[in-house]
Design an enzyme around this catalytic site. Structure first.
Site, mmCIF file in Angstrom:
data_model
loop_
_atom_site.group_PDB
_atom_site.id
_atom_site.type_symbol
_atom_site.label_atom_id
_atom_site.label_comp_id
_atom_site.label_asym_id
_atom_site.label_seq_id
_atom_site.Cartn_x
_atom_site.Cartn_y
_atom_site.Cartn_z
ATOM 1 N N SER A 1 0.841 -1.204 0.000
ATOM 2 C CA SER A 1 0.000 0.000 0.000
ATOM 3 C C SER A 1 0.875 1.252 0.000
ATOM 4 O O SER A 1 1.651 1.454 -0.931
ATOM 5 C CB SER A 1 -0.948 -0.035 1.212
ATOM 6 O OG SER A 1 -1.881 1.015 1.149
ATOM 7 N N THR A 2 0.790 2.073 1.028
ATOM 8 C CA THR A 2 1.534 3.339 1.067
ATOM 9 C C THR A 2 3.033 3.105 0.908
ATOM 10 O O THR A 2 3.631 2.313 1.622
ATOM 11 C CB THR A 2 1.272 4.065 2.399
ATOM 12 O OG1 THR A 2 -0.127 4.153 2.614
ATOM 13 C CG2 THR A 2 1.882 5.458 2.379
ATOM 14 N N HIS B 1 -2.792 -0.915 -3.222
ATOM 15 C CA HIS B 1 -3.946 -0.057 -2.973
ATOM 16 C C HIS B 1 -3.792 1.234 -3.770
ATOM 17 O O HIS B 1 -2.910 2.046 -3.494
ATOM 18 C CB HIS B 1 -4.055 0.283 -1.478
ATOM 19 C CG HIS B 1 -4.366 -0.902 -0.619
ATOM 20 N ND1 HIS B 1 -4.037 -0.960 0.716
ATOM 21 C CD2 HIS B 1 -4.978 -2.079 -0.902
ATOM 22 C CE1 HIS B 1 -4.441 -2.113 1.212
ATOM 23 N NE2 HIS B 1 -5.002 -2.814 0.256
ATOM 24 N N ASP C 1 -4.545 -5.030 6.055
ATOM 25 C CA ASP C 1 -4.979 -5.821 4.900
ATOM 26 C C ASP C 1 -3.910 -6.850 4.539
ATOM 27 O O ASP C 1 -2.731 -6.518 4.421
ATOM 28 C CB ASP C 1 -5.254 -4.901 3.700
ATOM 29 C CG ASP C 1 -5.912 -5.631 2.540
ATOM 30 O OD1 ASP C 1 -6.569 -6.656 2.787
ATOM 31 O OD2 ASP C 1 -5.773 -5.163 1.398
#
Length: 355
Positions: free
Chosen positions: A172-173, A199, A295
């Site tokens: 993600s990030t 994401h 997640d």
């Protein structure tokens, strides 16, 4: 203004957008807008004068564009930068490049700019400013070099491109920069297919795939429905769909699902990992990397119940946000914890590609 508030500099060539972003940030008691700039050159000057913690940066500007400004800002100091991007193809490509260059994250401008001050966008911007500030404060830095490309397994094996392993990555990030660092380290002839859930909104994943394909020996593409998994290929889940697998007749295909988001995410790492658990592929390497939240962990637990995967988590020192890897590690499903640039070596060694 108090000294402990997050100091934010707004950079945008639109006076209207500067005012909108200013108003959204100023409603948060943790943050203070210390100034604004109308182009990249002005941003460099204001950043020197005002010493912001976080900078929101438009990409398309006159005099000096956002990408050039970002490169110069990084030479000037370790500012945390959040890109404010458009949904256009050009905007998505530039955003991916900005993330690769070191921007912390991005928020997208809605098609109707008058809906920009919505509560959803306000909350997203505030959370990303907060996380960017925390990342800068802790001094977390990824490795800035791509490292040496690992040699392939050679031409003596005529079946080198047979699919023997599946590598499933959840991220993600900080993901685009991390992926752009490690993907070039894999040789083209690895006996594995790679599936990735990053994401990211719809439209941006295609630009990410295109960029990774430019810099990698592997073939990187945005995943398509009913596509057959092949060794040496990387499939990025589209920002609008879950990536799942279906095995039949000794082959495994990608099935894209528009089922509702899980835990707020579509694509979801949990959904992907659970699907891997239900597939016929036995040799699985699962990697959980930098990102907020949890997640992936539930999916990894399910994967562990049904198969014997090799699970790698990115370590804290090289994670932009040590959320997803931390939760996975604490759950007990992780076999190995590795810094970013060591992850490819661990994977290749496990597959027997590198001693």
């Amino acid at each position: 203004m108090t000294d402990d508030r997050i100091r934010v500099l707004i950079v945008d060539d639109s006076a209207f957008m500067r005012r909108v972003i200013h108003n959204m940030i100023e409603t948060n008691p943790e943050m203070d807008v210390v100034g604004s700039a109308r182009d990249g050159l002005d941003a460099l000057k204001k950043a020197r004068e005002l010493n912001p913690d976080v900078i929101t940066l438009d990409i398309e500007m006159p005099v000096m564009d956002g990408l050039t400004a970002l490169e110069n800002l990084q030479k000037q100091d370790d500012y945390a930068v959040i890109v404010v991007s458009s949904h256009t193809r050009e905007g998505a490509s530039a955003t991916i490049r900005a993330l690769e260059l070191g921007a912390f994250d991005f928020v997208t401008k809605p098609d109707n700019i008058f809906s920009m001050p919505s509560e959803e966008i306000r909350a997203e911007l505030a959370e990303k400013i907060r996380m960017a500030y925390q990342s800068r404060k802790k001094g977390r830095k990824e490795a800035k070099t791509l490292g040496k490309v690992v040699s392939g397994i050679g031409e003596q094996d005529g079946k080198a491109n047979d699919l023997k392993y599946l590598i499933a990555i959840g991220i993600s990030t900080g993901g685009p920069r991390a992926l752009s660092s490690i993907m070039p380290m894999f040789p083209a002839d690895i006996p594995a297919a790679v599936i990735v859930v990053q994401h990211m909104p719809e439209g941006f994943t295609k630009s990410l795939a295109n960029r990774l394909n430019e810099i990698s020996s592997l073939t990187v593409k945005e995943a398509a429905d009913n596509e057959l998994l092949k060794a040496g290929n990387v499939y990025i889940a589209p920002g609008s769909h879950h990536l799942t697998l279906k095995s039949e007749g000794g082959k495994t295909r990608i099935v894209l699902s528009d089922q509702p988001p899980l835990g707020g995410f579509r694509p979801s790492v949990d959904v992907m990992m659970r699907s891997v658990a239900d597939s016929d592929i036995e040799n699985v390497i699962a990697v959980i990397m930098t990102g907020m939240g949890s997640d992936g962990t539930k999916g990894l637990i399910e994967l562990r119940k049904k198969k014997k995967p090799y699970v790698i988590a990115q370590d804290e020192s090289t994670s932009i946000v040590f959320g997803m890897p931390k939760v996975a590690i604490e759950s007990g499903v992780v076999d190995d914890i590795a810094p970013l640039m060591e992850i490819p070596n661990r994977i290749l060694k496990y597959m027997g590609v590198r001693q």
